[in-house]
Design an enzyme around this catalytic site. Structure first.
Site, mmCIF file in Angstrom:
data_model
loop_
_atom_site.group_PDB
_atom_site.id
_atom_site.type_symbol
_atom_site.label_atom_id
_atom_site.label_comp_id
_atom_site.label_asym_id
_atom_site.label_seq_id
_atom_site.Cartn_x
_atom_site.Cartn_y
_atom_site.Cartn_z
ATOM 1 N N SER A 267 -98.219 72.452 64.964
ATOM 2 C CA SER A 267 -97.094 71.530 65.128
ATOM 3 C C SER A 267 -97.565 70.140 65.538
ATOM 4 C CB SER A 267 -96.135 72.075 66.190
ATOM 5 O OG SER A 267 -95.783 73.411 65.902
ATOM 6 N N GLU B 37 -108.441 73.011 59.800
ATOM 7 C CA GLU B 37 -107.607 74.162 60.162
ATOM 8 C C GLU B 37 -108.314 75.421 59.677
ATOM 9 O OE1 GLU B 37 -104.730 74.995 61.930
ATOM 10 O OE2 GLU B 37 -105.485 76.965 61.344
ATOM 11 N N CYS C 297 -96.414 78.213 65.165
ATOM 12 C CA CYS C 297 -94.959 78.227 64.978
ATOM 13 C C CYS C 297 -94.592 78.747 63.590
ATOM 14 C CB CYS C 297 -94.424 76.809 65.188
ATOM 15 S SG CYS C 297 -92.654 76.684 65.016
ATOM 16 N N CYS D 252 -92.330 80.736 66.028
ATOM 17 C CA CYS D 252 -90.893 80.447 65.879
ATOM 18 C C CYS D 252 -90.300 80.936 64.563
ATOM 19 C CB CYS D 252 -90.635 78.949 65.957
ATOM 20 S SG CYS D 252 -91.887 77.937 66.743
ATOM 21 N N LYS E 192 -90.453 84.776 63.804
ATOM 22 C CA LYS E 192 -89.649 85.349 64.891
ATOM 23 C C LYS E 192 -88.163 85.207 64.599
ATOM 24 C CE LYS E 192 -88.253 82.906 68.061
ATOM 25 N NZ LYS E 192 -88.755 82.328 69.294
ATOM 26 N N ALA F 60 -113.604 73.825 63.271
ATOM 27 C CA ALA F 60 -114.308 72.619 63.693
ATOM 28 C C ALA F 60 -114.846 72.802 65.108
ATOM 29 C CB ALA F 60 -113.372 71.421 63.650
ATOM 30 N N GLY G 96 -92.877 89.778 80.584
ATOM 31 C CA GLY G 96 -91.512 89.412 80.973
ATOM 32 C C GLY G 96 -91.158 87.982 80.615
ATOM 33 N N TYR H 228 -90.365 84.847 77.624
ATOM 34 C CA TYR H 228 -89.367 84.818 76.554
ATOM 35 C C TYR H 228 -89.852 85.515 75.284
ATOM 36 C CZ TYR H 228 -91.407 80.986 73.728
ATOM 37 O OH TYR H 228 -92.210 80.229 72.914
ATOM 38 N N ILE H 229 -91.158 85.472 75.030
ATOM 39 C CA ILE H 229 -91.668 86.095 73.801
ATOM 40 C C ILE H 229 -91.510 87.612 73.883
ATOM 41 C CG2 ILE H 229 -93.759 86.478 72.413
ATOM 42 C CD1 ILE H 229 -94.567 83.584 73.042
ATOM 43 N N GLU I 15 -87.843 88.453 73.431
ATOM 44 C CA GLU I 15 -87.393 88.315 72.042
ATOM 45 C C GLU I 15 -87.860 89.487 71.179
ATOM 46 O OE1 GLU I 15 -86.897 83.503 71.622
ATOM 47 O OE2 GLU I 15 -88.816 84.354 71.076
ATOM 48 N N ARG J 2 -94.079 93.483 85.389
ATOM 49 C CA ARG J 2 -94.652 93.869 86.687
ATOM 50 C C ARG J 2 -93.873 93.284 87.875
ATOM 51 N NH1 ARG J 2 -100.101 90.078 86.614
ATOM 52 N NH2 ARG J 2 -98.902 88.172 86.486
ATOM 53 N N HIS K 212 -61.265 74.685 69.639
ATOM 54 C CA HIS K 212 -60.624 75.969 69.901
ATOM 55 C C HIS K 212 -60.448 76.763 68.612
ATOM 56 C CE1 HIS K 212 -58.266 78.748 72.230
ATOM 57 N NE2 HIS K 212 -57.370 78.761 71.279
ATOM 58 N N GLU L 283 -66.192 75.797 74.055
ATOM 59 C CA GLU L 283 -65.147 75.000 74.717
ATOM 60 C C GLU L 283 -65.072 75.290 76.216
ATOM 61 O OE1 GLU L 283 -60.987 75.794 73.715
ATOM 62 O OE2 GLU L 283 -61.546 77.786 73.001
HETATM 63 P P1 FAD Z 1 -100.484 75.563 67.209
HETATM 64 O O1 FAD Z 1 -99.226 75.510 66.457
HETATM 65 O O2 FAD Z 1 -100.859 76.836 67.855
HETATM 66 O O3 FAD Z 1 -101.622 75.108 66.190
HETATM 67 C C1 FAD Z 1 -102.979 75.153 66.518
HETATM 68 C C2 FAD Z 1 -103.770 75.332 65.239
HETATM 69 O O4 FAD Z 1 -105.141 75.033 65.496
HETATM 70 C C3 FAD Z 1 -103.741 76.765 64.706
HETATM 71 O O5 FAD Z 1 -103.282 76.767 63.383
HETATM 72 C C4 FAD Z 1 -105.189 77.239 64.812
HETATM 73 O O6 FAD Z 1 -105.555 78.112 63.760
HETATM 74 C C5 FAD Z 1 -105.942 75.931 64.735
HETATM 75 N N1 FAD Z 1 -107.270 75.939 65.357
HETATM 76 C C6 FAD Z 1 -107.600 76.377 66.606
HETATM 77 N N2 FAD Z 1 -108.889 76.146 66.869
HETATM 78 C C7 FAD Z 1 -109.403 75.543 65.756
HETATM 79 C C8 FAD Z 1 -110.699 75.041 65.424
HETATM 80 N N3 FAD Z 1 -111.706 75.069 66.300
HETATM 81 N N4 FAD Z 1 -110.877 74.500 64.194
HETATM 82 C C9 FAD Z 1 -109.846 74.429 63.309
HETATM 83 N N5 FAD Z 1 -108.597 74.877 63.579
HETATM 84 C C10 FAD Z 1 -108.378 75.418 64.799
HETATM 85 N N6 FAD Z 1 -91.722 77.295 70.185
HETATM 86 C C11 FAD Z 1 -90.474 76.832 69.999
HETATM 87 O O7 FAD Z 1 -90.230 75.641 70.167
HETATM 88 N N7 FAD Z 1 -89.463 77.668 69.610
HETATM 89 C C12 FAD Z 1 -89.659 78.997 69.401
HETATM 90 O O8 FAD Z 1 -88.732 79.713 69.046
HETATM 91 C C13 FAD Z 1 -90.972 79.507 69.582
HETATM 92 N N8 FAD Z 1 -91.228 80.809 69.360
HETATM 93 C C14 FAD Z 1 -92.498 81.293 69.505
HETATM 94 C C15 FAD Z 1 -92.726 82.628 69.264
HETATM 95 C C16 FAD Z 1 -93.996 83.147 69.398
HETATM 96 C C17 FAD Z 1 -94.229 84.603 69.129
HETATM 97 C C18 FAD Z 1 -95.077 82.300 69.788
HETATM 98 C C19 FAD Z 1 -96.465 82.837 69.937
HETATM 99 C C20 FAD Z 1 -94.850 80.954 70.033
HETATM 100 C C21 FAD Z 1 -93.551 80.437 69.897
HETATM 101 N N9 FAD Z 1 -93.281 79.083 70.148
HETATM 102 C C22 FAD Z 1 -91.992 78.614 69.985
HETATM 103 C C23 FAD Z 1 -94.314 78.157 70.639
HETATM 104 C C24 FAD Z 1 -94.857 77.284 69.520
HETATM 105 O O9 FAD Z 1 -95.318 78.100 68.471
HETATM 106 C C25 FAD Z 1 -95.977 76.421 70.056
HETATM 107 O O10 FAD Z 1 -95.510 75.687 71.177
HETATM 108 C C26 FAD Z 1 -96.498 75.433 69.016
HETATM 109 O O11 FAD Z 1 -96.944 76.084 67.868
HETATM 110 C C27 FAD Z 1 -97.626 74.595 69.626
HETATM 111 O O12 FAD Z 1 -98.159 73.732 68.657
HETATM 112 P P2 FAD Z 1 -99.664 73.225 68.770
HETATM 113 O O13 FAD Z 1 -99.798 72.144 67.766
HETATM 114 O O14 FAD Z 1 -100.007 72.948 70.174
HETATM 115 O O15 FAD Z 1 -100.558 74.478 68.363
#
Ligand code: FAD
Length: 450
Positions: free
Chosen positions: A15, A35, A43, A48, A51, A113, A173, A175-176, A179, A196, A433, A438
Site C-alpha cells: 500500500s 517486490e 492488503c 483487506c 478478507k 532487495a 484477540g 481484530y484479525i 474477523e 490469553r 429514516h 439515524e
Molecule cells: P505491505 O502492504 O505489507 O507491503 C509490503 C510489501 O513489501 C509486500 O508485498 C512484501 O512482499 C514486500 N517486501 C518485503 N520485504 C521485501 C524486500 N526485501 N524486497 C522486496 N519486497 C519486499 N488494513 C486496513 O486498512 N483494512 C483492513 O480491512 C485490513 N485487513 C487486514 C487483514 C489482514 C489479514 C492483514 C494481515 C492485514 C490487514 N490490514 C488491513 C492491514 C494492511 O494490510 C496493512 O496495514 C497494509 O498492507 C500496510 O501496507 P505497507 O505498505 O506498510 O506494507
C-alpha cells in the site's frame, strides 16, 4: 544531473510503497520498485481484500436463515470452499495486474532487495544506487515458539487452504483473529477462539469489546478467554491442541493471529545507520526519515495504526514532501477503523477511557437495540451505539458502533469528527429514516455524566 541510478528506490510494492513510487514518478522522479512476492502487498493479497471477499461469503451463511422470516424458502444451502477460493484468486490476479499498471513509469524489479549502504541496493543480482531509499516492507505474522508451532498456519496461508477446515482453532484477540472467527463461523466451520487476556480487542472501547464478545459468542463462535495453547500435535484425524487449563481439543487447523512484526529479516539494515524503536519498528521523524538521512520508511514497518489508508497517506506525504516540494504531514487523530466481524464494529476517535483521561469531564451517550431487520429474521442480535462528548467544548470526540454496516456508517461520522462537529451539530442533523445510523443524531439522554 544526479550521479545515482535512481532518485528513489522503493523496497516493497504494498500500500505505502506503490503510492509513494507512483506519486514520486508523477513529480518527475526516476523511480525503481522492488517486490519479491506480490504486487499490491499484504492488503491486496493476504489482507483487506481477500478478507472482505470472505466476509461477504460468510454473511450469506446466516442470510439464508434470515430470509425465511421474510417468506423465502431457500432449501438447504451448501457451501463450496474451492469455488470461493478460486474466484478470490482470479480477482486478486486482476488486482495484481492493476497494481503493476499503476507503477508504469517506474522500473519494477520482481525480486527481493537488500540494502548494501546508504545509497545502494542489491537486487536481482545487481547493485543499483539511489539518492533516496524508501523502506515499505510491511509486516509479517508472528507465531510464538511452542511445541508443534510448525502445524500452525497464519493469515498468509489461510485464504488458500487446500481443504476447508471443518474445525478451526483461532489463537489471538486482535481484530484479525476476530474477523477470521466470523468468516469461518459464517462459512459453517466449528470455530473456537482463544485469547490469553480477560477480554479480546484490546485498544477498543470497553463497552464495544464486551458487546462484541456477547454477540460473537451468540453467533456460534466458542470464545475462550484467559486461555492459551501449550502444545500442538498431529493425530490421525487432525491436530490435538493442549491448552494451559489442562484441557485439550481436536481440530483440523490452528490459525495463529497473535500479532505482526516488521518484516525486516534479511533487509540489510545492519549495513546502515537506521535505528529501531523498542518494539522493533523503524524509527522515523515526522517526515518519515530514518536515522540514516537517505533512508525513509512508511507503512506497517514504522508502527502506528497498521492500516492501508494510513500507509497510503504516509506514502503520499513522503512523495509530496521529497519530490513535490510540498509541506505534507498525515494526521493521526480521528483515524476511523472497522472490524468486519459479525456484527461489524466501526469506531472513530477516543474510547471512553481515553476520552476521560484526555478531556476530563465527558458526556456518554449509549444505546442498544435490535436492528429492524432482525424483527422478522428472528436472529437474536443486538446493536450498540456509543458517543462520547467533551463536556467543556461540546465536541464529539469518540463514536463507536457494533452492528450491521458499522464500517460503512463510520466513514461519514469520521468526516464530522475531523471537522470538529459538536453534539449540537449532530442533534441539528436530520436523520435518514428508517436506518440504524439515524440513532447517532437522536441520542438525547446521557448515559452517565462524568
Ligand atoms: P505491505 O502492504 O505489507 O507491503 C509490503 C510489501 O513489501 C509486500 O508485498 C512484501 O512482499 C514486500 N517486501 C518485503 N520485504 C521485501 C524486500 N526485501 N524486497 C522486496 N519486497 C519486499 N488494513 C486496513 O486498512 N483494512 C483492513 O480491512 C485490513 N485487513 C487486514 C487483514 C489482514 C489479514 C492483514 C494481515 C492485514 C490487514 N490490514 C488491513 C492491514 C494492511 O494490510 C496493512 O496495514 C497494509 O498492507 C500496510 O501496507 P505497507 O505498505 O506498510 O506494507
Amino acid at each position: 544531473m544526479s550521479s545515482f541510478d535512481y532518485d528513489l528506490f522503493v523496497i516493497g510494492a504494498g500500500s505505502g510503497g506503490v503510492r509513494a513510487a507512483r506519486m514520486a514518478a508523477g513529480f518527475g522522479a526516476k523511480v525503481a520498485v522492488a517486490e519479491d512476492r506480490y504486487m499490491g502487498g499484504t492488503c491486496v493479497n493476504v489482507g483487506c481484500v481477500p478478507k472482505k471477499l470472505y466476509v461477504y461469503a460468510a454473511e450469506f451463511g446466516k442470510a439464508f436463515g434470515d430470509a425465511r422470516g421474510f417468506g423465502w424458502e431457500t432449501g438447504e444451502p451448501a457451501f463450496d470452499w474451492e469455488t470461493l477460493r478460486d474466484n478470490k484468486r482470479m480477482e486478486i490476479a486482476r488486482l495484481n495486474a492493476v497494481y503493476r499498471n499503476l507503477l508504469r513509469g517506474t522500473e519494477i524489479f520482481d525480486a527481493r532487495a537488500t540494502i548494501v549502504d546508504a545509497h545502494t541496493v542489491a537486487v536481482d543480482g545487481r547493485r543499483v544506487t539511489a539518492d533516496k531509499i524508501l523502506v515499505s516492507v510491511g509486516g509479517w505474522p508472528h507465531v510464538p515458539p511452542l511445541p508443534g508451532s510448525e502445524y500452525a498456519i497464519t493469515s498468509n496461508e489461510v485464504f488458500d487452504l487446500e481443504a476447508f477446515p471443518q474445525r478451526l482453532l483461532i489463537v489471538g484477540g486482535g481484530y484479525i483473529a476476530v474477523e477470521f472467527a466470523g468468516i469461518f463461523n459464517g462459512l459453517g466451520a466449528d470455530v473456537t477462539q482463544l485469547y490469553r487476556g480477560p477480554l479480546f480487542l484490546r485498544g477498543f472501547d470497553t463497552d464495544v469489546r464486551a458487546h462484541a464478545a456477547m454477540e460473537i459468542a451468540k453467533s456460534g463462535v466458542d470464545l475462550r478467554f484467559e486461555r492459551d495453547v501449550e502444545a500442538i500435535e498431529a493425530t490421525l484425524s487432525g491436530l490435538r491442541v493442549t491448552l494451559n487449563d489442562g484441557s485439550s481439543l481436536e481440530t483440523d487447523a490452528v490459525l495463529y493471529a497473535t500479532g505482526r512484526r516488521p518484516h525486516l529479516a534479511g533487509l540489510g539494515l545492519e549495513n546502515v545507520g537506521v535505528r529501531l524503536t523498542e518494539d522493533g519498528y523503524i524509527e522515523v521523524d515526522d517526515h518519515f526519515r530514518s536515522a540514516e538521512p537517505s533512508i525513509f520508511a512508511v507503512g506497517d514497518v514504522i508502527g502506528g495504526p497498521e492500516l492501508t489508508p494510513m500507509a497510503l497517506a504516509e506514502g503520499m506525504a513522503f512523495a509530496r514532501r521529497q519530490f513535490g516540494g510540498m509541506d505534507a504531514t498525515p494526521e493521526y487523530e480521528f483515524v476511523p477503523t472497522a472490524v468486519f466481524s459479525q456484527p461489524n464494529i466501526g469506531t472513530v476517535g477516543y474510547t471512553e477511557e481515553e476520552a476521560r483521561a484526555r478531556f476530563g469531564e465527558i458526556v456518554v451517550y449509549k444505546t442498544s437495540f435490535k436492528p429492524m431487520k432482525h424483527t422478522l429474521s428472528g436472529r437474536d442480535e443486538r446493536s450498540l451505539m456509543k458517543m462520547l462528548v467533551d463536556k467543556a467544548s461540546d465536541r464529539v470526540v469518540g463514536v463507536h458502533m457494533v452492528g450491521p454496516d458499522a464500517g460503512e456508517i463510520m466513514q461519514g461520522i469520521a468526516v464530522a469528527l475531523k471537522a470538529g462537529a459538536t453534539k449540537a451539530v449532530f442533534d441539528n442533523t436530520i436523520g435518514i429514516h428508517p436506518t440504524a445510523a439515524e440513532e447517532f443524531v437522536t441520542l438525547r439522554e446521557p448515559w452517565t455524566e462524568g
